[in-house]
Design an enzyme around this catalytic site. Structure first.
Site, PDB file in Angstrom:
ATOM      1  N   HIS A 177      -1.702   2.253  -8.141  1.00  0.00           N
ATOM      2  CA  HIS A 177      -2.539   1.600  -9.144  1.00  0.00           C
ATOM      3  C   HIS A 177      -2.699   2.502 -10.352  1.00  0.00           C
ATOM      4  O   HIS A 177      -2.415   3.704 -10.307  1.00  0.00           O
ATOM      5  CB  HIS A 177      -3.923   1.264  -8.575  1.00  0.00           C
ATOM      6  CG  HIS A 177      -4.802   2.468  -8.380  1.00  0.00           C
ATOM      7  ND1 HIS A 177      -4.592   3.399  -7.384  1.00  0.00           N
ATOM      8  CD2 HIS A 177      -5.895   2.911  -9.070  1.00  0.00           C
ATOM      9  CE1 HIS A 177      -5.512   4.346  -7.449  1.00  0.00           C
ATOM     10  NE2 HIS A 177      -6.315   4.079  -8.475  1.00  0.00           N
ATOM     11  N   HIS A 228       0.811  -1.213   0.000  1.00  0.00           N
ATOM     12  CA  HIS A 228       0.000   0.000   0.000  1.00  0.00           C
ATOM     13  C   HIS A 228       0.847   1.268   0.000  1.00  0.00           C
ATOM     14  O   HIS A 228       0.457   2.291  -0.574  1.00  0.00           O
ATOM     15  CB  HIS A 228      -0.930   0.007   1.222  1.00  0.00           C
ATOM     16  CG  HIS A 228      -1.822   1.211   1.308  1.00  0.00           C
ATOM     17  ND1 HIS A 228      -3.033   1.291   0.658  1.00  0.00           N
ATOM     18  CD2 HIS A 228      -1.663   2.401   1.967  1.00  0.00           C
ATOM     19  CE1 HIS A 228      -3.595   2.471   0.908  1.00  0.00           C
ATOM     20  NE2 HIS A 228      -2.784   3.161   1.697  1.00  0.00           N
TER      21      HIS A 228
END
Length: 364
Positions: free
Chosen positions: A169, A116
């Site tokens: 992403h 993350h």
């Protein structure tokens, strides 16, 4: 690379891309999800000649969730996300809140890493190569969908850009039309071809930049990165394969092998160009992927591929355009009256100065 396709609880497709062939993907999405309901609609602007996607359902999309509720992290410790597996290399899935859907195209999310707190610039060359394979495979698959005219792979990074999920992403849009920016390139390409009796405008642009040299940021055997002569953004880099190809599928093995080396270096330089109060390392400083605590430069990275049914699509040149809306430490480039109202950009940073700065912060 191993590819595994499965379905999420609401029927959306999820695809794992793994670097190892022996990985088994059997995790099931146990979330009680309702079927996806979209109201995407394409409307044509008769005055400008372009198209607008109307997607009111996106108002309900996830907005800046805390890190422990990130929907792009693996499903672990009883917390279920968009990715049922406890770990992954690269994962691609249909967007739950798509801008384009059904007859109006398709939108997918590409998760570059399960970490993350990482960024694309933190990936290894092997990881970046796997992302390139995923982009290529999705381009091939989406190109086969009825009505799709153009496939666009891109990454938005940073809250300043408008990103609502902090996990590293990107996205892929499969448009049911040729985008206005690409249409303008095709028009310029055709006009140059006619005016020169067969010359290729993309080839000429790259050749001119190589010959001039002042705006070259990084050059490899198979790729070249430069700040364009008429850069719209304060720091903008265009990355071209030296052998012109129309899309990601046409890249040869040599270009695929070198791409991660070139692209990762360019991204890491982007994270070094702003120092001082932004937390970066002025003048280079850190020579690894990123200094601990250093601010990340917000950017958009956009792949330009030839439309699927364009005439003479082989004359189009695949390239990636990378730019940031930050113009100096602590200051952003806003699209004000001239840019937003008339699409006439005003750039405060000379392209030659931007290229020099990006060379200054090269890794050793």
């Amino acid at each position: 690379m191993k590819k595994t396709s499965t379905r999420l609880a609401d029927g959306r497709e999820l695809i794992y891309y793994d670097s190892r062939d022996d990985v088994v993907r059997e995790a099931v999405d146990h979330r009680p999800l309702d079927p996806v309901a979209t109201a995407s609609q394409i409307r044509h602007d008769r005055l400008l000649g372009d198209s607008v996607a109307i997607a009111s359902h996106r108002q309900a999309r996830t907005y800046h969730p805390p890190a422990d509720e990130c929907p792009l992290c693996p499903s672990r410790d009883g917390r279920h996300s968009e990715i049922p597996a406890a770990d992954y290399d690269v994962a691609v899935f249909e967007n739950r809140f798509p801008s384009l859907a059904g007859d109006s195209g398709r939108c997918e999310v590409v998760c570059f890493t399960p970490d993350h707190d990482a960024s694309f610039a933190d990936l290894t060359e092997e990881q970046a190569a796997l992302v390139l394979e995923a982009w290529t495979d999705r381009t091939a698959e989406l190109s086969q969908l009825p009505g799709v005219e153009q496939v666009f792979c891109f990454e938005n990074r940073g809250a300043e850009i408008g990103v609502t999920l902090g996990h590293p992403h990107g996205q892929i849009y499969a448009y049911p039309f040729v985008t206005p920016r690409t249409a303008r390139m095709l028009t310029s390409l055709a006009a140059h071809h006619e005016a020169t009796g067969g010359g290729n405008l993309f080839d000429e642009v790259v050749a001119d930049e190589l010959a001039d040299g002042r705006r070259i940021v990084l050059e490899g055997e198979h790729w070249v990165a430069f700040v364009p002569y008429a850069a719209h953004w304060p720091y903008e880099v265009h990355l071209y394969p030296k052998r012109r190809v129309p899309d990601l599928l046409a890249l040869d093995d040599a270009a695929r092998t070198e791409f991660p080396q070139i692209y990762l270096e360019v991204l890491r330089r982007f994270d070094r160009i702003f120092g001082g109060r932004d937390g970066g390392q002025e003048g280079g400083g850190d020579r690894g992927p990123r200094a601990a605590g250093a601010a990340r430069t917000p950017y958009i990275a956009a792949w330009h591929q030839a439309p699927l049914h364009a005439g003479h699509r082989g004359e189009f040149a695949l390239h990636l355009e990378l730019f940031t809306i930050r113009r100096t430490s602590g200051k952003l480039k806003f699209l004000a009256g001239s840019e937003s109202g008339m699409n006439v950009f005003i750039n405060d940073v000379p392209p030659e100065a931007a290229a020099e700065r990006l060379r200054e912060v090269a890794s050793k």
